[in-house]
Enzyme design. Sequence first.
Site, PDB file in Angstrom:
ATOM      1  N   SER A 175      59.336  -7.976   5.207  1.00 41.38           N
ATOM      2  CA  SER A 175      58.637  -6.964   4.135  1.00 41.38           C
ATOM      3  C   SER A 175      58.904  -7.226   2.822  1.00 41.38           C
ATOM      4  CB  SER A 175      58.804  -5.666   4.582  1.00 41.38           C
ATOM      5  OG  SER A 175      57.790  -4.816   4.161  1.00 41.38           O
TER       6      SER A 175
ATOM      7  N   HIS B 243      61.760  -1.167 -10.280  1.00 46.40           N
ATOM      8  CA  HIS B 243      61.224  -0.773 -11.729  1.00 46.40           C
ATOM      9  C   HIS B 243      62.451  -0.341 -12.527  1.00 46.40           C
ATOM     10  CE1 HIS B 243      56.983  -1.120  -9.848  1.00 46.40           C
ATOM     11  NE2 HIS B 243      57.809  -0.490  -8.822  1.00 46.40           N
TER      12      HIS B 243
ATOM     13  N   CYS C  83      61.036  -4.894   8.371  1.00 52.36           N
ATOM     14  CA  CYS C  83      60.331  -4.653   9.550  1.00 52.36           C
ATOM     15  C   CYS C  83      61.236  -5.065  10.786  1.00 52.36           C
ATOM     16  CB  CYS C  83      59.031  -5.403   9.669  1.00 52.36           C
ATOM     17  SG  CYS C  83      57.870  -4.911   8.478  1.00 52.36           S
TER      18      CYS C  83
END
Length: 130
Positions: free
Chosen positions: A66, A71, A86
Amino acid sequence: MDTMDTMGRHVIAELWDCDFDKLNDMPYIEQLFVDAALRAGAEVREVAFHKFAPQGVSGVVIISESHLTIHSFPEHGYASIDVYTCGDRIDPNVAAEYIAEGLNAKTRESIELPRGTGSFEIKQRETKAL
């Protein structure tokens, strides 16, 4: 679902009081995220990061399992990270903790959400003050 209880595990972490210079250093963050993925046992596929002016970095490491994202807001000593894996082979908390340590986060808050099971249920919530 057949052999898994969930489709994946999603760790969302709030990192506070991080090192300003590290939060603003795109090459450092990129390498930190690749290393975090590898430490967790993931297979890195693609990497994309962007440096903002005057400060801040956003980026993603795509893994076979995945992704990992960030940020950063150096002016606030803050980073928002996600680690989504996953299957049940990889523990996303390993990568999230590695990243928190690498950014010298003094305060961390995280939750883990099972994905693909229907309604959300928060499985973990923790705050650490160092």
